[in-house]
Design an enzyme around this catalytic site. Structure first.
Site, short mmCIF file in Angstrom:
data_model
loop_
_atom_site.label_atom_id
_atom_site.label_comp_id
_atom_site.label_asym_id
_atom_site.label_seq_id
_atom_site.Cartn_x
_atom_site.Cartn_y
_atom_site.Cartn_z
CG ASP A 1 -0.35 0.17 2.55
OD1 ASP A 1 0.89 0.29 2.62
OD2 ASP A 1 -1.09 0.22 3.54
CB CYS B 1 1.03 -2.31 4.73
SG CYS B 1 0.84 -3.36 6.19
CB THR C 1 2.25 -2.35 10.96
OG1 THR C 1 1.04 -2.81 10.33
CG2 THR C 1 2.00 -0.99 11.61
CG HIS D 1 10.30 -24.46 11.96
ND1 HIS D 1 10.39 -24.39 13.33
CD2 HIS D 1 11.52 -24.83 11.53
CE1 HIS D 1 11.62 -24.72 13.72
NE2 HIS D 1 12.33 -24.98 12.63
CG HIS E 1 8.65 -28.42 10.74
ND1 HIS E 1 8.50 -27.85 11.98
CD2 HIS E 1 9.97 -28.70 10.60
CE1 HIS E 1 9.68 -27.77 12.57
NE2 HIS E 1 10.59 -28.28 11.75
C1 RB5 Z 1 -1.90 2.71 6.46
O1 RB5 Z 1 -1.94 3.95 7.11
C2 RB5 Z 1 -1.59 1.61 7.44
O2 RB5 Z 1 -2.70 1.40 8.25
C3 RB5 Z 1 -1.20 0.36 6.73
O3 RB5 Z 1 -0.10 0.61 5.92
C4 RB5 Z 1 -0.81 -0.82 7.60
O4 RB5 Z 1 0.12 -0.47 8.55
C5 RB5 Z 1 -1.92 -1.61 8.15
O5 RB5 Z 1 -1.75 -2.61 8.84
#
Ligand code: RB5
Length: 155
Positions: free
Chosen positions: A8, A65, A67, A98, A133
């Site tokens: 994203d 993304c 996180t 695994h 596994h």
């Molecule tokens: C976008 O702002 C953010 O929410 C997305 O990139 C991600 O971290 C979601 O888990």
């Protein structure tokens, strides 16, 4: 090996760097966006990559993304996907050995490009160990296919 990759807006910079790495490693890839830093919804991109992997159009997937968490949650809703959220090299190796993870998720707001490159390299180059596994993965598959939560071993 063919890798499907997407991000994203929160993972755009690392995705471009990882695409350069795949080119350096001479690994073929399908880049599924996003196109710019305009805000988009991460599930749309997670599903694009997950569908390619689930259908066998790509052998592995990489999702980035902010996180990595949203991407991994969304990708793991697709049948046949084992998406691992990884931010260290130990886990990159372990999740291939695994869990036979077929999608790697990372967060651009969590790690830098140097570590992301190392993680991708290790994750791409490490094979599934099979053996004990395999039985564990079969339990996950049975749950996914028919909701079987039992402890029974593979026949
Ligand atoms: C976008 O702002 C953010 O929410 C997305 O990139 C991600 O971290 C979601 O888990």
């Amino acid at each position: 090996m063919k890798v499907a990759i997407a991000s994203d807006h929160g993972g755009l910079t690392i995705r471009k760097e990882i695409i350069s790495l795949l080119e350096e490693m001479k690994i073929s890839y399908i880049d599924l966006g996003c196109e710019s830093d305009t805000s988009v919804d991460y599930p749309d991109f997670a599903f694009l990559v997950a569908e390619k992997v689930a259908k066998g159009d790509a052998s592995r997937g990489i999702l980035i993304c902010g996180t990595g968490i949203g991407m991994s949650i969304a990708a793991n809703k697709v049948k046949g996907i084992r998406c691992a959220l990884v931010h260290d090299t130990f886990s990159a190796k372990a999740t291939r050995e695994h869990n036979d993870s077929n999608i790697l998720a990372m967060g651009e707001r969590v790690i830098g490009i140097g570590l992301a490159r190392d993680i991708v390299k290790i994750w791409i180059e490490t094979s599934f160990k099979g053996g004990r596994h395999e039985n564990r993965l079969n339990k996950i598959k049975r749950c996914e296919l028919n909701g079987d939560l039992s402890k029974k071993e593979s026949e």
